[in-house]
Design a protein around this motif. Structure first.
Motif, PDB file in Angstrom:
ATOM      1  N   VAL A  55      26.340  43.754   9.006  1.00  0.00           N
ATOM      2  CA  VAL A  55      26.134  43.051   7.730  1.00  0.00           C
ATOM      3  C   VAL A  55      26.767  41.665   7.790  1.00  0.00           C
ATOM      4  O   VAL A  55      26.159  40.663   7.404  1.00  0.00           O
ATOM      5  CB  VAL A  55      26.719  43.879   6.561  1.00  0.00           C
ATOM      6  N   ALA A  56      27.977  41.600   8.320  1.00  0.00           N
ATOM      7  CA  ALA A  56      28.695  40.318   8.399  1.00  0.00           C
ATOM      8  C   ALA A  56      27.935  39.329   9.271  1.00  0.00           C
ATOM      9  O   ALA A  56      27.889  38.135   8.988  1.00  0.00           O
ATOM     10  CB  ALA A  56      30.099  40.550   8.955  1.00  0.00           C
ATOM     11  N   ILE A 102      39.710  38.409  -0.514  1.00  0.00           N
ATOM     12  CA  ILE A 102      38.243  38.545  -0.505  1.00  0.00           C
ATOM     13  C   ILE A 102      37.597  37.158  -0.495  1.00  0.00           C
ATOM     14  O   ILE A 102      36.664  36.889   0.261  1.00  0.00           O
ATOM     15  CB  ILE A 102      37.766  39.386  -1.718  1.00  0.00           C
ATOM     16  N   PRO A 110      32.356  46.068  -1.426  1.00  0.00           N
ATOM     17  CA  PRO A 110      33.758  45.603  -1.449  1.00  0.00           C
ATOM     18  C   PRO A 110      33.888  44.088  -1.329  1.00  0.00           C
ATOM     19  O   PRO A 110      34.843  43.509  -1.810  1.00  0.00           O
ATOM     20  CB  PRO A 110      34.398  46.283  -0.233  1.00  0.00           C
ATOM     21  N   LEU A 111      32.939  43.436  -0.681  1.00  0.00           N
ATOM     22  CA  LEU A 111      33.040  41.982  -0.521  1.00  0.00           C
ATOM     23  C   LEU A 111      32.356  41.260  -1.682  1.00  0.00           C
ATOM     24  O   LEU A 111      32.487  40.049  -1.822  1.00  0.00           O
ATOM     25  CB  LEU A 111      32.403  41.565   0.816  1.00  0.00           C
ATOM     26  N   SER A 112      31.642  41.994  -2.541  1.00  0.00           N
ATOM     27  CA  SER A 112      30.890  41.412  -3.671  1.00  0.00           C
ATOM     28  C   SER A 112      30.047  40.246  -3.189  1.00  0.00           C
ATOM     29  O   SER A 112      30.187  39.132  -3.676  1.00  0.00           O
ATOM     30  CB  SER A 112      31.813  40.904  -4.784  1.00  0.00           C
ATOM     31  N   PHE A 113      29.179  40.515  -2.252  1.00  0.00           N
ATOM     32  CA  PHE A 113      28.530  39.422  -1.550  1.00  0.00           C
ATOM     33  C   PHE A 113      27.216  39.974  -1.020  1.00  0.00           C
ATOM     34  O   PHE A 113      27.201  40.840  -0.167  1.00  0.00           O
ATOM     35  CB  PHE A 113      29.436  39.060  -0.361  1.00  0.00           C
ATOM     36  N   THR A 130      37.033  44.252   8.700  1.00  0.00           N
ATOM     37  CA  THR A 130      35.932  44.037   9.642  1.00  0.00           C
ATOM     38  C   THR A 130      35.180  42.744   9.317  1.00  0.00           C
ATOM     39  O   THR A 130      34.810  41.988  10.208  1.00  0.00           O
ATOM     40  CB  THR A 130      34.956  45.229   9.625  1.00  0.00           C
ATOM     41  N   TYR A 131      34.959  42.499   8.017  1.00  0.00           N
ATOM     42  CA  TYR A 131      34.288  41.242   7.637  1.00  0.00           C
ATOM     43  C   TYR A 131      35.085  40.042   8.159  1.00  0.00           C
ATOM     44  O   TYR A 131      34.525  39.088   8.682  1.00  0.00           O
ATOM     45  CB  TYR A 131      34.152  41.128   6.112  1.00  0.00           C
ATOM     46  N   ALA A 160      34.679  39.872  11.980  1.00  0.00           N
ATOM     47  CA  ALA A 160      33.306  39.468  12.313  1.00  0.00           C
ATOM     48  C   ALA A 160      33.108  37.976  12.055  1.00  0.00           C
ATOM     49  O   ALA A 160      32.419  37.283  12.811  1.00  0.00           O
ATOM     50  CB  ALA A 160      32.315  40.280  11.491  1.00  0.00           C
ATOM     51  N   ILE A 185      28.282  49.078   1.836  1.00  0.00           N
ATOM     52  CA  ILE A 185      29.162  48.257   2.673  1.00  0.00           C
ATOM     53  C   ILE A 185      29.322  46.861   2.068  1.00  0.00           C
ATOM     54  O   ILE A 185      30.334  46.195   2.277  1.00  0.00           O
ATOM     55  CB  ILE A 185      28.552  48.140   4.100  1.00  0.00           C
ATOM     56  N   GLU A 186      28.315  46.427   1.316  1.00  0.00           N
ATOM     57  CA  GLU A 186      28.382  45.079   0.734  1.00  0.00           C
ATOM     58  C   GLU A 186      29.256  45.024  -0.508  1.00  0.00           C
ATOM     59  O   GLU A 186      29.820  43.984  -0.840  1.00  0.00           O
ATOM     60  CB  GLU A 186      26.967  44.580   0.414  1.00  0.00           C
ATOM     61  N   LEU A 228      33.283  33.516   6.263  1.00  0.00           N
ATOM     62  CA  LEU A 228      31.906  33.952   6.564  1.00  0.00           C
ATOM     63  C   LEU A 228      30.918  32.799   6.345  1.00  0.00           C
ATOM     64  O   LEU A 228      29.886  32.733   7.004  1.00  0.00           O
ATOM     65  CB  LEU A 228      31.510  35.134   5.684  1.00  0.00           C
ATOM     66  N   ILE A 279      36.653  48.039   5.921  1.00  0.00           N
ATOM     67  CA  ILE A 279      35.409  47.268   5.760  1.00  0.00           C
ATOM     68  C   ILE A 279      35.736  45.795   5.556  1.00  0.00           C
ATOM     69  O   ILE A 279      35.172  44.919   6.224  1.00  0.00           O
ATOM     70  CB  ILE A 279      34.562  47.838   4.595  1.00  0.00           C
ATOM     71  N   LEU A 280      36.689  45.487   4.679  1.00  0.00           N
ATOM     72  CA  LEU A 280      37.025  44.077   4.436  1.00  0.00           C
ATOM     73  C   LEU A 280      37.666  43.452   5.678  1.00  0.00           C
ATOM     74  O   LEU A 280      37.369  42.307   6.025  1.00  0.00           O
ATOM     75  CB  LEU A 280      37.939  43.954   3.213  1.00  0.00           C
ATOM     76  N   THR A 340      29.522  47.303   9.067  1.00  0.00           N
ATOM     77  CA  THR A 340      30.050  46.065   8.489  1.00  0.00           C
ATOM     78  C   THR A 340      29.848  44.883   9.436  1.00  0.00           C
ATOM     79  O   THR A 340      29.496  43.785   9.005  1.00  0.00           O
ATOM     80  CB  THR A 340      31.552  46.220   8.162  1.00  0.00           C
TER      81      THR A 340
END
Lengths: 421, 421
Positions: free
Chosen positions: B52-53, A14, B177-180, A49-50, A53, B174-175, A21, A46-47, B49
């Motif tokens: 958002v990213a 993470i 899981p990334l804690s962001f 995808t981050y 992205a 969606i935000e 990012l 989801i992670l 995602t």
């Protein structure tokens, strides 16, 4: 498994995604941990995808590309071979150009290892694995692949079930919904699979054209350079072949029709598709040249490729491969029959063929049922620059489903394959 | 529903996400379409995602922030009110500071509308909705909210089930899981909910401190400026109150204990938490000042707030609100009894309290069972700068589960709430 360790790795992943990012460069430790989490399905969609992205706009540095390739290899299955290991790859997207199945037997007959893992259809109506499946089994275990290649030199199998660079397959699934893959990412995907297969000599076919994946020569040059650069980091000699491409090199489009093209070339039939033969010989020749050089053998690659093909040594080797993969080695282009219905299509006017639209060709072939219907497809009777007349058939539609042939005829009105002038 | 139209909107959404990923600015049409697809759950988690990213590194332009706010409002439920509509919001994260339940009755008693939709606990052991739920129903339909507010001026309800700016709720998931979450995004979330509730006068409480959500005054100033700027685009007057915060303003942490603090202030009990009263009066005063100004009433906001509170007019209004929300308006801080077990905690040494750690306070209160156990929580007998002695209790633990009290005692060794010097 120690859950504390997993939590630590998960939190590190993470953190690495957050870093990327925010535009920071990743370390090998970060990249490896990410690929390890992804390949073991411990990172949610989801992670993942981050992460994907994060790389679109900024891209990756050369170091990051190498780290990604290495980490994808290290977190998956490897095929282990010694000595010179050759491979061929195409950036793809061109219908009806099944060179792989001609090149593999030529290279193997010349005495080099070529463990070819191919894909199934993605954008085209047939992948090499779909075509080869008509002649033999393509789902073969890694240990069996190693024994076949050590024994007879080559194989043509489906790579998808082997767990080679599995993180890449998972990332590709995440990229599909956005229909968006960077050139950088394509290069990493391909190179990871080559490194994992022990490849050290690679010929890379890069077709360029208006209706191809790569449309401009500048882009092709950039892609070629990155491939060579990453190859260098893994002691892999990469030779690129950039060629302007207007139409399929063969005449058949669809698994059965492409397999027939390949057989005709290997059998050296009089009316074989010569353009397909020429392209296969050029690529096989270039690949043999670097293999000979590193094996300290003083032979011309192109001449040797031509001799192996014309003396039907490649045909003999191809039948060995078919047999090793559990197929019928008595198959010939004549006794290999279609199960599909056939329909002739006439041109709408007299004239000369100016262009073949590769996108439309792919789409219409899929409407006919390829690749699921292995006998479905299009046979091109006429190619670019040839004169056509209204009463003379232009192409043949094949499908096991007559309704699909009708649908293809209707579609052809809106998605013409030929531009006639 | 016309499937062709949906496909078109879906493809436009994908194109917009690609554009944002490539660093382009989005148009209102693109943003509206995206929020519309998201709010109707027509965009997959993966595509959401990507969106958002795309905004993390580059952020949004002022125009894009306004577009996002407007589109989130337009794709959800609205609360429709006429005239001056006040609201109060805190960037939050501080335990035991339940000012909302004091401010709402003051503003309503002064004759202005204040339709307060609150959240449940996110990072703290209780959200305003969790606390209010002990006194009345907080799940109320939009039409009922409109009638209560038009009737008696104010309400304190849970906003989560109303479908106000639903796209925002989906994006927040969606935000997680990334804690962001970017400050920009937090601002859009809040403002969309205010605009949708017809708010045109807003007091924004921004606590700053070492263990608060916003740690530096520079950040608080930036956030305040963006809020005012977006407010301007929606004809909303936004007043910000930035204050250094070292500890909870009240004494109770947890739904029941916080409700009791609120009742004591409204009842003007002698031993009420004065710091909580002072903070509520400051915020209510500032909010009244801008409401009076725009209503052309020549009164001092802070003086009027103090009068309404001290003459127990706010208490009377609060009981009207409780009754309108189906609660018992005979409730008082004395007859409102806890169902929890209690345990005194003594300090480990003599000295003076230097600091209260807000994070540890939140964590220990959750271990005691808050917010699910509404009677669970911590009552702070001592606050910053007070002297403590080993034999005198420092705080009280409350929980309906004795085992949780033991666990909280153990946890306190590693997560001290007080720093004593």
């Amino acid at each position: 498994m120690n859950p504390a360790v997993n939590t630590k790795h998960h939190l590190e992943a993470i953190k690495a995604i957050q870093n990327k990012l925010l535009g920071k460069k990743l370390t090998y430790r970060e990249v490896f941990n990410l690929m390890n989490e992804i390949s073991h399905k411990r990172l949610s969609d989801i992670l993942t995808t981050y992460f994907v992205a994060a790389s679109f706009k900024e891209g990756f540095s050369t170091e990051e590309l190498v780290y990604l390739t290495r980490a994808m290899v290290e977190t998956g299955t490897k095929l282990n071979f010694k000595g010179i290991v050759a491979d061929k790859h195409s950036t793809g997207g061109v219908a009806g150009t099944r060179t792989t199945m001609i090149i593999v037997p030529i290279i193997a007959a010349a005495g080099f290892k070529i463990p070819k893992t191919s894909s199934r259809a993605i954008t085209t109506p047939a992948g090499t694995a779909d075509v080869m499946e008509l002649l033999g089994n393509v789902m073969i275990s890694e240990r069996k692949i190693e024994s076949i290649v050590n024994d007879i030199g080559g194989c043509i199998v489906w790579g998808g079930h082997l767990g080679i660079a599995p993180a890449d397959d998972i990332i590709i699934k995440i990229e599909e919904p956005l229909s968006f893959e960077s050139f950088d990412k394509v290069i990493v995907s391909i190179m990871a699979k080559k490194v994992a297969a022990s490849t050290n000599h690679l010929i890379l076919d890069i077709p360029v054209g208006k209706t191809m994946k790569i449309r401009h020569f500048e882009d092709a040059e950039k892609v070629a350079k990155k491939f060579r650069m990453i190859g260098k980091h893994f002691d892999m000699e990469v030779i690129t072949d950039i060629s302007e491409t207007f139409e399929p090199a063969g005449r058949g489009v669809g698994p059965y029709l492409e397999a027939k093209d390949v057989l005709e070339v290997l059998e050296q039939k009089k009316d074989r598709p010569l353009k397909l033969e020429a392209k296969a010989l050029r690529l096989a020749g270039k690949l043999l040249t670097i293999c000979f050089k590193d094996a300290h053998i003083n032979k011309s690659g192109e001449e040797e490729a031509r001799r192996i093909l014309s003396e039907r040594i490649a045909l003999k080797k191809f039948k060995e491969i078919i047999k090793a993969q559990g197929g019928d080695d008595q198959v010939t282009s004549d006794n290999f029959k279609t199960k599909a219905h056939k329909k002739e299509v006439l041109p709408k006017k007299n004239g000369t063929i100016k262009e073949i639209n590769n996108y439309n060709l792919n789409s219409v072939a899929k409407i006919l049922g390829a690749p699921e219907d292995k006998y479905a497809g299009i046979y091109l009777l006429k190619k670019v620059d040839e004169k056509v007349e209204k009463k003379e058939p232009l192409l043949l539609f094949y499908s096991q489903d007559r309704y699909r042939i009708k649908e293809a005829e209707v579609t052809l009105q809106n998605m013409p394959i030929y531009e006639i002038d």
